[in-house]
Scaffold this motif. Structure first.
Motif, PDB file in Angstrom:
ATOM      1  N   ARG A 151      -2.518 -16.129  15.576  1.00 37.41           N
ATOM      2  CA  ARG A 151      -1.470 -15.181  14.264  1.00 37.41           C
ATOM      3  C   ARG A 151      -0.652 -14.388  15.623  1.00 37.41           C
ATOM      4  NH1 ARG A 151      -1.885  -9.953  14.117  1.00 37.41           N
ATOM      5  NH2 ARG A 151      -3.377  -8.229  15.249  1.00 37.41           N
ATOM      6  N   PHE A 152       0.655 -14.416  14.997  1.00 35.45           N
ATOM      7  CA  PHE A 152       1.521 -13.271  16.004  1.00 35.45           C
ATOM      8  C   PHE A 152       0.907 -11.858  16.321  1.00 35.45           C
ATOM      9  CE2 PHE A 152       4.892 -15.996  13.656  1.00 35.45           C
ATOM     10  CZ  PHE A 152       5.248 -15.714  14.482  1.00 35.45           C
ATOM     11  N   PRO A 153       1.100 -11.834  17.500  1.00 39.08           N
ATOM     12  CA  PRO A 153      -0.168 -11.046  18.966  1.00 39.08           C
ATOM     13  C   PRO A 153       1.039  -9.616  17.713  1.00 39.08           C
ATOM     14  CG  PRO A 153       1.588 -11.486  19.878  1.00 39.08           C
ATOM     15  CD  PRO A 153       1.713 -12.340  18.211  1.00 39.08           C
ATOM     16  N   LEU A 154       0.654  -8.553  16.924  1.00 40.39           N
ATOM     17  CA  LEU A 154       1.424  -7.452  16.145  1.00 40.39           C
ATOM     18  C   LEU A 154       0.027  -7.099  16.058  1.00 40.39           C
ATOM     19  CD1 LEU A 154       4.439  -9.190  14.132  1.00 40.39           C
ATOM     20  CD2 LEU A 154       4.414  -7.596  16.398  1.00 40.39           C
ATOM     21  N   PRO A 155      -0.107  -5.273  15.647  1.00 39.70           N
ATOM     22  CA  PRO A 155      -0.384  -4.758  14.837  1.00 39.70           C
ATOM     23  C   PRO A 155      -1.183  -5.178  13.392  1.00 39.70           C
ATOM     24  CG  PRO A 155       1.663  -3.346  15.636  1.00 39.70           C
ATOM     25  CD  PRO A 155       1.771  -5.217  15.874  1.00 39.70           C
TER      26      PRO A 155
ATOM     27  N   THR B  75      -7.373   2.930 -13.885  1.00 31.13           N
ATOM     28  CA  THR B  75      -7.541   2.147 -12.526  1.00 31.13           C
ATOM     29  C   THR B  75      -6.159   1.606 -12.132  1.00 31.13           C
ATOM     30  OG1 THR B  75      -9.337   1.141 -12.893  1.00 31.13           O
ATOM     31  CG2 THR B  75      -9.789   3.774 -11.028  1.00 31.13           C
ATOM     32  N   ILE B  76      -5.933   0.666 -13.215  1.00 27.97           N
ATOM     33  CA  ILE B  76      -5.227  -0.601 -12.837  1.00 27.97           C
ATOM     34  C   ILE B  76      -3.907   0.484 -12.821  1.00 27.97           C
ATOM     35  CG2 ILE B  76      -4.408  -2.230 -13.580  1.00 27.97           C
ATOM     36  CD1 ILE B  76      -7.523  -3.407 -14.736  1.00 27.97           C
ATOM     37  N   ALA B  77      -3.716   0.938 -13.680  1.00 32.80           N
ATOM     38  CA  ALA B  77      -2.732   0.981 -13.797  1.00 32.80           C
ATOM     39  C   ALA B  77      -1.426   2.460 -13.360  1.00 32.80           C
ATOM     40  CB  ALA B  77      -2.778   2.540 -15.257  1.00 32.80           C
ATOM     41  N   SER B  78      -3.427   3.544 -12.247  1.00 30.91           N
ATOM     42  CA  SER B  78      -2.141   3.753 -11.549  1.00 30.91           C
ATOM     43  C   SER B  78      -2.487   3.665  -9.849  1.00 30.91           C
ATOM     44  CB  SER B  78      -3.563   5.368 -11.232  1.00 30.91           C
ATOM     45  OG  SER B  78      -4.694   4.682 -11.425  1.00 30.91           O
ATOM     46  N   ARG B  79      -2.614   2.788  -9.740  1.00 34.66           N
ATOM     47  CA  ARG B  79      -2.878   2.103  -8.197  1.00 34.66           C
ATOM     48  C   ARG B  79      -1.878   1.239  -8.017  1.00 34.66           C
ATOM     49  NH1 ARG B  79      -5.571  -0.422  -4.622  1.00 34.66           N
ATOM     50  NH2 ARG B  79      -6.820   0.676  -2.565  1.00 34.66           N
ATOM     51  N   ARG B  80      -1.342   1.073  -7.105  1.00 33.29           N
ATOM     52  CA  ARG B  80      -0.020  -0.050  -6.556  1.00 33.29           C
ATOM     53  C   ARG B  80      -0.729  -1.146  -6.177  1.00 33.29           C
ATOM     54  NH1 ARG B  80       5.033  -1.597  -5.856  1.00 33.29           N
ATOM     55  NH2 ARG B  80       5.368  -1.270  -3.278  1.00 33.29           N
ATOM     56  N   ARG B  81      -0.764  -2.839  -6.721  1.00 34.45           N
ATOM     57  CA  ARG B  81      -1.457  -3.879  -6.408  1.00 34.45           C
ATOM     58  C   ARG B  81      -1.591  -3.885  -4.975  1.00 34.45           C
ATOM     59  NH1 ARG B  81      -0.063  -6.917 -11.388  1.00 34.45           N
ATOM     60  NH2 ARG B  81      -1.705  -6.985 -12.321  1.00 34.45           N
ATOM     61  N   PRO B  82      -2.490  -4.314  -4.139  1.00 39.78           N
ATOM     62  CA  PRO B  82      -2.320  -4.544  -2.942  1.00 39.78           C
ATOM     63  C   PRO B  82      -1.205  -5.533  -1.981  1.00 39.78           C
ATOM     64  CG  PRO B  82      -4.043  -5.396  -3.129  1.00 39.78           C
ATOM     65  CD  PRO B  82      -3.771  -4.375  -4.420  1.00 39.78           C
ATOM     66  N   LEU B  83      -0.437  -5.586  -1.255  1.00 39.28           N
ATOM     67  CA  LEU B  83      -0.013  -6.446  -1.024  1.00 39.28           C
ATOM     68  C   LEU B  83      -0.785  -7.832   0.197  1.00 39.28           C
ATOM     69  CD1 LEU B  83       3.136  -7.319  -1.751  1.00 39.28           C
ATOM     70  CD2 LEU B  83       3.795  -6.494   0.887  1.00 39.28           C
ATOM     71  N   SER B  84      -0.409  -8.992   0.058  1.00 42.58           N
ATOM     72  CA  SER B  84      -1.098  -9.518   0.941  1.00 42.58           C
ATOM     73  C   SER B  84      -0.570  -9.760   2.104  1.00 42.58           C
ATOM     74  CB  SER B  84      -1.547 -11.734   0.285  1.00 42.58           C
ATOM     75  OG  SER B  84      -0.311 -11.734   0.005  1.00 42.58           O
ATOM     76  N   PRO B  85      -1.323 -10.196   2.800  1.00 42.99           N
ATOM     77  CA  PRO B  85      -0.405  -9.913   4.094  1.00 42.99           C
ATOM     78  C   PRO B  85      -0.024 -11.151   4.637  1.00 42.99           C
ATOM     79  CG  PRO B  85      -2.873 -10.359   4.657  1.00 42.99           C
ATOM     80  CD  PRO B  85      -2.939 -10.303   3.641  1.00 42.99           C
ATOM     81  N   ASN B  86       1.727 -10.990   5.440  1.00 42.49           N
ATOM     82  CA  ASN B  86       1.980 -12.019   5.706  1.00 42.49           C
ATOM     83  C   ASN B  86       2.062 -11.965   7.280  1.00 42.49           C
ATOM     84  OD1 ASN B  86       4.841  -9.900   6.449  1.00 42.49           O
ATOM     85  ND2 ASN B  86       4.404  -9.820   4.106  1.00 42.49           N
ATOM     86  N   ILE B  87       2.688 -11.502   7.976  1.00 42.83           N
ATOM     87  CA  ILE B  87       3.219 -11.979   9.272  1.00 42.83           C
ATOM     88  C   ILE B  87       2.160 -11.622  10.154  1.00 42.83           C
ATOM     89  CG2 ILE B  87       3.825 -10.281   9.839  1.00 42.83           C
ATOM     90  CD1 ILE B  87       6.074 -11.828  11.730  1.00 42.83           C
ATOM     91  N   GLN B  88       1.931 -10.676   9.581  1.00 46.87           N
ATOM     92  CA  GLN B  88      -0.093 -10.144  10.227  1.00 46.87           C
ATOM     93  C   GLN B  88      -0.951 -11.025  10.400  1.00 46.87           C
ATOM     94  OE1 GLN B  88       1.139  -8.645   7.317  1.00 46.87           O
ATOM     95  NE2 GLN B  88       2.021  -6.873   7.982  1.00 46.87           N
TER      96      GLN B  88
END
Ligand code: HEM
Ligand code: SF4
Ligand code: SF4
Ligand code: FES
Lengths: 288, 98, 132
Positions: free
Chosen positions: A25-29, C3-16
């Protein structure tokens, strides 16, 4: 599976896996630009159910339970390869049946035609049903499609991408009165659509497009644009001009920087990057 | 995208910059005085900063989503314009001045 | 439901988590080198101004270039230039609609990397030779 004889440097088709891993993966935090609600924690380890298995494989899987109110976590599952089918999707089903019935994912056809099971496997987007377990790393990592709001576990909310798809009006536009019979197309005209009509809307490409990550609110993304092209070049469609007008916008179309992650990842071997370049060319040719 | 038309220009003129890499001393001044070099340099500056302004604009549009975006875009345009003008004025001063 | 209404859905990781590939890496390199070259363009104007101001100012700027760190930066700049140039040419082919097969994409990608190293080396050798 036969041994892959192709060069590790020249990727010839999108199903070829990289065989030299410099960086996984990219070396990012890991937390770079990640909102509080999206931070990923450590989950639990699910050991093999009692039976002694000869061949064990681990899967690291993204889990999110909307009812718990907790952040997403990575759970580690052990599976028995001798008891499980060959595909990544088989492994997920095995886990759901034998280990944790709450593991949630989409699947339907299990043969790569419905596009439901698209997910991020070992860092690239692909269909779980057409990726061999043997093709994954020692400990396979499974995430949902990238950059999407997650409903549960591996199920992303695709509303926005489908909205973008509908924006390009993916149906035949015709001004002429409807003919008595079918609208005919010559075999040559039909052949023009090859490589573009086969898209199964799995959104592997759009979700793997860095430009769509940063500007997905306005950039239509490769899947929608591939379909736009498919209708632009359809000999029966009479709205080419209007379609191009709608696309000619610095964000909708021109946020594509020809990164070509889309072409690299498409599990159907299609080429959205080329389709987009062709649209750009059509616009240039129209004005020039 | 519009930069495409300018790119052949940049290629040609940056090639001339490379020939210059070898030259040392203020003999560079003599080089710049030759009419062809002057014209090349002016065209290079125009094309270069035009391309740079467009390029940087795209980068900013991609990554800056806050209200800072508009002022930054203006700053880039003005900055590139100013640099191009400075460069051209200076080049002409060398080639025309004593 | 609360809980569903009050919580924002998480974003799946992209560049990470997305795997670096030749496609995305070269694209980023093209962008980074473009920005680096912009810095060098500013320097070009400084250099020209110095030449116009007089021999003394010019000598100062030249000594900066001649210094250890200056040389290092120059080589980096030349490499960025070739990388961006070759990458730019590759982009032009794409804009013209050519070179979209995955095999071609990878072949041209590696060609850009190799050509940039070679051209940088050649430039360096040439300028050392010219400088005597
Ligand atoms: C030496 C001075 C140059 C500077 C300062 C410069 C600067 C830049 C910058 C800042 C970008 C934006 C990067 C991005 O959007 O990703 C860019 C893009 C680009 N440059 Fe240059 N550039 C230079 C020379 C060249 C040359 C000689 C070519 C010719 C081949 C070229 C071709 C391109 C192309 C095709 C793009 C667009 C890439 C895309 O669509 O993403 N550039 N440049
Ligand atoms: S080629 Fe365009 S659409 Fe495809 S990944 Fe790159 S930026 Fe996205
Ligand atoms: S173009 Fe390929 S990756 Fe993209 S949605 Fe269609 S089938 Fe999936
Ligand atoms: S289950 Fe249909 S594509 Fe995988």
């Amino acid at each position: 599976m036969t041994e892959d004889k192709r060069s590790p440097f020249l990727i010839e088709s999108s199903d070829q896996l990289p065989r030299v891993t410099v960086l996984k993966r990219f070396p990012l935090p890991r937390k770079l630009g990640v909102g509080k609600e999206s931070r990923i924690g450590k989950g639990k380890r699910w050991p093999l159910p009692a039976t002694a298995a000869a061949r064990v494989k681990t899967f690291e899987i993204y889990r999110y339970d909307p009812d718990s109110g907790d952040n997403p976590v990575i759970d580690i599952f052990e599976i028995d390869l001798d008891d499980c089918g060959p595909m990544v999707l088989d492994a997920l089903i095995w886990i759901k049946n034998k280990v944790d019935p709450t593991l949630t994912f989409r699947r339907s056809c299990r043969e790569g035609v419905c596009g439901s099971c698209a997910m991020n496997i070992d860092g690239t987007n692909w269909l779980a049903c057409t990726r061999y377990i043997a093709e994954t790393d020692g400990s396979a990592t499974i995430y949902p499609l990238s950059n999407l709001r997650i409903i549960k576990d591996l199920v992303p909310d695709l509303t926005h991408m489908f909205a973008q798809y509908s924006l390009i009006e993916p149906w035949l536009h015709s001004k002429a009165p409807a003919p008595e019979r079918e609208r005919l197309q010559s075999p040559a005209e039909r052949a023009e659509l090859d490589g573009y009509y086969e898209c199964i809307l799995c959104f592997c490409c759009t979700s793997g497009c860095p430009s769509h990550w940063w500007n997905g609110d306005r950039f239509l993304g490769p899947a929608a644009l591939l379909h736009a092209y498919r209708w632009l070049i359809d000999s029966r469609d009479e709205a080419t001009g209007e379609r191009l007008d709608d696309l000619e916008d610095p964000f909708r179309l021109y946020r594509c920087h020809t990164i070509l992650n889309c072409t690299r990842t498409c599990p159907k071997g299609l080429n959205p990057g080329k389709a987009i370049a062709e649209i750009k060319k059509m616009i240039v040719e129209r004005t020039g | 995208m519009t930069a495409i038309a300018l790119i052949p220009l940049t290629v040609w003129f940056l090639a001339s910059v490379i020939t210059l890499t070898g030259r040392d001393h203020a003999g560079v001044v003599t080089w710049l005085r030759t009419p062809s070099a002057t014209i090349c340099m002016v065209l290079l500056l125009v094309a270069l900063f035009y391309h740079m302004a467009l390029g940087l604009q795209v980068v900013i549009e991609d990554y800056v989503h806050s209200g800072a975006r508009f002022p930054v875009l203006i700053a880039i345009r003005l900055g590139c314009f100013a640099l191009a003008v400075t460069g051209i004025v200076v080049t002409l001063r060398i080639s025309l001045g004593g | 439901m609360k809980t569903i209404a009050s919580r924002r859905r998480p974003l799946s990781p992209n560049i990470q988590i997305y795997r670096p590939q030749l496609t995305s890496v070269l694209s980023i390199v093209n962008r980074v080198t473009g920005v680096v070259l912009s810095a060098f363009a500013v320097f070009l104007v400084i250099w020209l101004s110095a030449a116009a101001t007089g021999p003394q100012a010019f000598a100062t700027v030249q000594s900066v270039i001649g210094s250890w760190i200056g040389q290092f930066l120059m080589i980096g700049g030349v490499f960025s230039f070739f990388m961006h140039l070759c990458g730019g040419i590759r982009h032009l082919f794409w804009d013209a609609g050519y070179g979209f097969h995955l095999r071609t994409i990878y072949a041209s990608g590696w060609a850009v990397v190799i050509a940039s190293f070679l051209l940088t080396g050649a430039t360096w050798a040439l300028s050392t030779y010219m400088a005597g």
